[in-house]
Write a protein that holds these residues in place. Structure first.
Motif, mmCIF file in Angstrom:
data_model
loop_
_atom_site.group_PDB
_atom_site.id
_atom_site.type_symbol
_atom_site.label_atom_id
_atom_site.label_comp_id
_atom_site.label_asym_id
_atom_site.label_seq_id
_atom_site.Cartn_x
_atom_site.Cartn_y
_atom_site.Cartn_z
ATOM 1 N N GLY A 54 0.802 -1.218 0.000
ATOM 2 C CA GLY A 54 0.000 0.000 0.000
ATOM 3 C C GLY A 54 0.831 1.262 0.000
ATOM 4 N N SER A 55 2.079 1.157 0.445
ATOM 5 C CA SER A 55 2.946 2.334 0.498
ATOM 6 C C SER A 55 3.441 2.761 -0.882
ATOM 7 C CB SER A 55 4.143 2.072 1.414
ATOM 8 O OG SER A 55 4.993 1.073 0.860
ATOM 9 N N ILE A 56 3.271 1.891 -1.885
ATOM 10 C CA ILE A 56 3.756 2.232 -3.235
ATOM 11 C C ILE A 56 2.706 2.056 -4.323
ATOM 12 C CG2 ILE A 56 6.138 1.640 -2.673
ATOM 13 C CD1 ILE A 56 5.670 -0.998 -4.283
ATOM 14 N N VAL B 106 -2.910 9.018 1.879
ATOM 15 C CA VAL B 106 -1.975 10.084 1.489
ATOM 16 C C VAL B 106 -1.781 10.100 -0.029
ATOM 17 C CG1 VAL B 106 0.415 10.884 1.634
ATOM 18 C CG2 VAL B 106 -0.776 10.104 3.698
ATOM 19 N N GLN B 107 -1.539 8.930 -0.618
ATOM 20 C CA GLN B 107 -1.311 8.862 -2.057
ATOM 21 C C GLN B 107 -2.553 9.271 -2.844
ATOM 22 O OE1 GLN B 107 1.297 5.177 -3.182
ATOM 23 N NE2 GLN B 107 0.459 4.767 -1.158
ATOM 24 N N TYR C 291 -10.974 5.397 2.680
ATOM 25 C CA TYR C 291 -9.712 4.967 3.296
ATOM 26 C C TYR C 291 -9.540 5.601 4.673
ATOM 27 C CZ TYR C 291 -8.077 3.194 -1.258
ATOM 28 O OH TYR C 291 -7.935 2.491 -2.427
ATOM 29 N N GLU D 58 -2.362 -0.155 5.566
ATOM 30 C CA GLU D 58 -2.217 0.381 4.204
ATOM 31 C C GLU D 58 -3.080 1.613 3.967
ATOM 32 O OE1 GLU D 58 -5.752 -2.299 3.870
ATOM 33 O OE2 GLU D 58 -3.839 -2.300 4.943
ATOM 34 N N ASN D 59 -4.139 1.771 4.788
ATOM 35 C CA ASN D 59 -5.022 2.925 4.611
ATOM 36 C C ASN D 59 -4.300 4.244 4.882
ATOM 37 O OD1 ASN D 59 -7.943 1.918 4.097
ATOM 38 N ND2 ASN D 59 -7.196 0.588 5.727
ATOM 39 N N VAL D 60 -3.263 4.209 5.714
ATOM 40 C CA VAL D 60 -2.450 5.408 5.944
ATOM 41 C C VAL D 60 -1.811 5.850 4.637
ATOM 42 C CG1 VAL D 60 -0.484 6.378 7.180
ATOM 43 C CG2 VAL D 60 -1.962 4.702 8.316
ATOM 44 N N PHE D 61 -1.136 4.916 3.980
ATOM 45 C CA PHE D 61 -0.399 5.237 2.753
ATOM 46 C C PHE D 61 -1.341 5.483 1.573
ATOM 47 C CE2 PHE D 61 2.189 2.262 5.335
ATOM 48 C CZ PHE D 61 3.195 3.143 5.689
ATOM 49 N N LEU D 62 -2.395 4.676 1.475
ATOM 50 C CA LEU D 62 -3.355 4.859 0.382
ATOM 51 C C LEU D 62 -4.069 6.201 0.501
ATOM 52 C CD1 LEU D 62 -4.926 1.284 0.153
ATOM 53 C CD2 LEU D 62 -3.449 2.374 -1.526
#
Length: 233
Positions: free
Chosen positions: A37-39, A94-95, A69, A88-92
């Motif tokens: 999720g970070s990428i 933000v992205q 998210y 993964e919701n943190v990274f998703l």
């Protein structure tokens, strides 16, 4: 893992305990999803920046998806769920915020100052949404978590409709779509194994179906370019 499963699987290498094996598999999948999720949206962001084109992307769809998210993130955090089941919701989140802002900045509107203004308003909206969710009680977040089910529907339907009408998926990233399908599938397993929250599972189930539809569209319309509006024409 708890001490019982750690002793059974790691120290004794005893894989006959089905429940511990299921838990270990869930933890592994969960951590994999968090790392992925970070990428997952990075190729989408790179594609927009490289081409200076956000055609085929729906601002409303991205905003609604981002809210979904963020709601799941705060609901899971305040429920003290394992980080591997929602991280993964943190990274998703933000992205997706970045994708939403870039979709406006590189949109079809010929008025550059208006695009900049809309970007600022959307940034303020996201900041206010995060602050509100952070201050909400768990009870209210539970209601919002249920709302992520129709929210997912409203988030994906505009994108699906836009793809169908244009017979193209535009600048959508194949990697992002495929990753979301895989992630939702794995999340159905991890949430059922570790937390058993029916509202979270229902949201992931619907998201999987909608992402599969977009994946089928991407396969069907592969190689078809979406026409881009030219300012002044």
């Amino acid at each position: 893992m708890d001490s019982k499963c750690y002793t059974s699987l790691v120290e004794k290498l005893d894989f006959s305990d089905v429940e511990c094996v299921k838990l270990a598999l869930s933890k592994g999948l969960g951590l994999g999803i968090v790392v992925g999720g970070s990428i997952v949206k990075v190729p989408q962001i790179s594609l927009i920046l490289r081409t200076s084109d956000s055609s085929g992307l729906s601002v409303s769809a991205n905003v609604l998806e981002t809210l979904s998210y963020l709601i799941t993130l705060f609901y899971s955090y305040k429920n003290s769920f394992p980080f591997s089941t929602y991280g993964e919701n943190v990274f998703l989140g933000v992205q997706n915020i970045v994708v939403s802002l870039l979709t406006i900045l590189y949109g079809d509107s010929p008025n550059a100052s208006r695009r900049t203004g809309d970007t600022g308003l959307l940034t303020a909206f996201f900041v206010a949404a995060i602050a509100s969710l952070n201050s909400m009680s768990l009870e209210n977040l539970a209601y919002l978590q249920l709302a992520t089910i129709p929210l997912s529907l409203f988030a994906k339907v505009p994108q699906i409709a836009a793809n169908y009408n244009a017979k193209s998926t535009g600048q959508l990233s194949a990697f992002a779509v495929a990753s979301q399908i895989a992630g939702c599938t794995a999340r159905l397993y991890t949430t059922s194994t570790e937390i058993g929250d029916s509202s979270v599972q229902a949201a992931f189930g619907l998201a999987l179906v909608l992402n599969l539809i977009i994946g089928i569209q991407m396969f069907t319309y592969w190689g078809t370019l979406r026409p881009r509006l030219v300012p002044g024409k």
